[in-house]
Design an enzyme around this catalytic site. Structure first.
Site, PDB file in Angstrom:
ATOM      1  N   GLU A 137      11.496  13.688  11.669  1.00 29.80           N
ATOM      2  CA  GLU A 137      10.795  12.437  11.402  1.00 29.80           C
ATOM      3  C   GLU A 137      10.563  11.685  12.708  1.00 29.80           C
ATOM      4  O   GLU A 137      11.419  11.676  13.594  1.00 29.80           O
ATOM      5  CB  GLU A 137      11.616  11.573  10.426  1.00 29.80           C
ATOM      6  CG  GLU A 137      11.148  10.157  10.233  1.00 29.80           C
ATOM      7  CD  GLU A 137       9.713  10.055   9.716  1.00 29.80           C
ATOM      8  OE1 GLU A 137       8.972   9.186  10.205  1.00 29.80           O
ATOM      9  OE2 GLU A 137       9.343  10.855   8.836  1.00 29.80           O
ATOM     10  N   CYS A 187      -1.345  13.656   0.907  1.00 23.23           N
ATOM     11  CA  CYS A 187      -1.798  12.419   0.257  1.00 23.23           C
ATOM     12  C   CYS A 187      -3.317  12.290   0.381  1.00 23.23           C
ATOM     13  O   CYS A 187      -3.924  11.494  -0.327  1.00 23.23           O
ATOM     14  CB  CYS A 187      -1.100  11.199   0.855  1.00 23.23           C
ATOM     15  SG  CYS A 187      -1.382  10.969   2.613  1.00 23.23           S
ATOM     16  N   GLU A 210      -1.708  12.561  -4.988  1.00 22.22           N
ATOM     17  CA  GLU A 210      -1.037  13.523  -4.104  1.00 22.22           C
ATOM     18  C   GLU A 210      -1.387  14.936  -4.567  1.00 22.22           C
ATOM     19  O   GLU A 210      -1.462  15.191  -5.770  1.00 22.22           O
ATOM     20  CB  GLU A 210       0.483  13.331  -4.142  1.00 22.22           C
ATOM     21  CG  GLU A 210       0.960  11.982  -3.648  1.00 22.22           C
ATOM     22  CD  GLU A 210       1.159  11.925  -2.135  1.00 22.22           C
ATOM     23  OE1 GLU A 210       1.353  12.983  -1.513  1.00 22.22           O
ATOM     24  OE2 GLU A 210       1.131  10.811  -1.583  1.00 22.22           O
TER      25      GLU A 210
END
Length: 534
Positions: A355, A432, A475
């Protein structure tokens, strides 16, 4: 300008002139309005005025609903049908692109199109959101002059600046914003109207109040993040304002705020606010959420899916598709607060999360500890920098990657690293915005070349999950599996063409056409053998 004009630079003569700036949309609209009010003759003006009047006759709550939830007046079943059609269109395009970029897959692609209505893999029924209203757990509200003329209004912008409008409308009657968030907006709006500080103007770059972000959770915790442009205010004035915020929201318990942050936001910042430091004003440092029976803490900048009940549907599907066992290693790319990896950790040997946001990584580590997990580790950094190194270090008989990148998709370096890692056999891609991720999908499936090494993947399963009712967004999950048989054939041809080029380069230099070279058959392979390999 005088010094540079006429100067010679690399055998060219430079010419300098003043650039003509593009007209400011607000000023342009203001000028048109002034001209219209001046009584310009003609039927066109009258028709235009009538159109504006008709638009203005619509109540503000209807106007803002059309902007932020454009499908609000369409039955939910019809919304789902439209979204499924959109995803089907994406798969049709992907099918064409695979055929254009990997000729070795054409026989397989032909069979798939016959079986699945002209697309490359089965598209499963769209899974609806368990809730269709008040589902957003994070909302970003702009602060400006209201469409009703009220100054210091907190809500959503009715139009875009480039369209000539900065008017703001309250979210009080919008269907997707929670009642908790609406209560915070109302309380905060009352507070800023008692202060001497003006709202920030994107036209003049003056003013202070810019944005309010509200995050809520199902366990009734609420975080408010106030964005303020300090301009030339003294530090003492800012500290006094923060103290006023603290006092107002501590005494005003009806706002429901359990965590309050203050962010200094200058006009020369980038479009995103993720890198701006947050100053804790009052309350808890985090809010907490429960998802799939697990506990998660959330910091101001950390990513967490905005529809928690629908996120449970999404993550359950991801876990089902990943086909994991106790020998599996999961690579959770763009992991946010660790939700996907942590939800799968008890089924697998190890989870490795990556991340970019440092806050989110700290949250993820705390979340793993809070849920009693010891087989999870998280790394902070850009996926394109960190992922290749981690992937090469993984020693496991079963490696599965799960990627849930931002709207723009993964960096091409990450896709290339995935292709090179032959021990990575399965990839679950959560998009997304599937249209924006198309280049990622194509690179996963394209034929081997100088740039793209390793066996290609092919899509074997697709499905949409509705996390955003009343809008056209959803999504999309795609399951990709490594395709070794086709790649062996393609790579053998590619290697042979390279060898041929090297041997004959001194006699007749020929540029390497990797796209076609990938599909040349080995010399000992006849046509029948080729077809059987397909």
């Amino acid at each position: 300008m005088k010094a540079v004009h006429g100067m010679q630079w690399k055998s060219k003569v430079l010419s300098v002139r003043l650039a003509k700036p593009k007209a400011d949309p607000i000023l342009k609209k203001r000028k048109l309005d002034e001209e219209a009010e001046g009584g310009q003759p003609g039927t066109k003006r009258a028709a235009g005025s009538q159109e504006v009047e008709e638009n203005e006759e619509e109540p503000l709550n209807i106007q803002i609903a059309n902007v932020v939830t454009p499908l609000w007046n369409i039955p939910y079943e019809e919304q789902l049908r439209r979204k499924e059609k959109e995803v089907e269109g994406v798969l049709q395009k992907l099918t064409r692109e695979i055929g254009n970029n990997n000729k070795a897959m054409l026989p397989w692609l032909f069979v798939q199109k016959e079986k699945y209505n002209k697309i490359c893999c089965p598209l499963e029924a769209l899974r609806p959101s368990p809730v269709q209203t008040e589902y957003r757990n994070k909302c970003e509200f702009v602060i400006g002059v209201g469409a009703d003329g009220e100054d210091k209004t907190v809500g959503f912008r009715l139009g875009k600046y480039k369209g000539g409008s900065c008017a703001v409308v309250s979210p009080s009657e919008t269907t997707h914003v929670s009642s908790e968030a609406k209560r915070v907006v109302q309380g905060f709006q009352q507070f800023i109207r008692t202060t001497p500080y003006a709202v920030y103007s994107p036209e003049t770059y003056e003013g202070h109040w810019r944005q309010l972000t509200v995050r809520t959770s199902r366990i009734k915790q609420t975080m408010a993040i106030v964005f303020f442009n300090p301009q030339k205010l003294q530090e003492e004035e800012i500290e006094e304002l923060k103290q006023s915020l603290h006092q107002y929201f501590t005494e005003g318990k009806e706002s429901g705020i359990t965590s309050l942050y203050f962010v200094r936001m200058g006009q020369r910042t980038s479009a995103g606010t993720e890198d701006l430091p947050c100053e804790h004003v009052t309350g808890e440092e985090w809010i907490h959420e429960e998802l799939l029976g697990l506990k998660f803490r959330i910091s101001p900048h950390s990513f967490f899916q905005t529809n928690t009940p629908a996120a449970e549907v999404l993550y359950s599907a991801v876990g089902e598709w990943a086909q994991l066992d106790q020998d599996s290693t999961v690579l959770d790319v763009c992991c946010g607060t660790g939700t996907i990896g942590i939800s799968l950790a008890k089924r697998v040997k190890k989870v490795i999360g990556i991340e970019l946001c440092q806050e989110a990584v700290e949250d993820a580590k705390a979340n793993a500890e809070a849920n009693g997990l010891t087989n999870v580790e998280f790394h902070c950094g850009k996926a394109e920098d960190v992922f290749p190194t981690i992937l090469n270090a993984v020693v496991s008989p079963s490696v599965t990657a799960i990627v849930d990148p931002p709207r723009a998709g993964l960096h091409s370096k990450v896709i290339l690293a995935i292709r090179r890692a032959e021990h990575l056999k399965r990839l679950v891609y959560v998009a997304c915005n599937a249209k924006a991720a198309m280049n990622n999908f194509i690179d996963l499936c394209r034929a081997p070349s100088n740039r793209v090494r390793g066996a290609p993947f092919r899509p074997v399963r697709a499905m949409a999950v509705d996390l955003f009712p009343q809008t056209m967004h959803c999504e999309t999950i795609l399951l990709f599996e490594r395709c070794y048989l086709l790649s062996q054939y393609a790579e053998r041809g590619f290697a042979r063409r390279q060898q041929y080029t090297e041997v004959h380069s001194q006699v007749e230099p020929t540029p390497l056409q990797s796209s076609s070279a990938s599909f040349l058959p080995p010399p000992e392979t006849n046509i029948k053998t080729q077809m059987s390999m397909h």
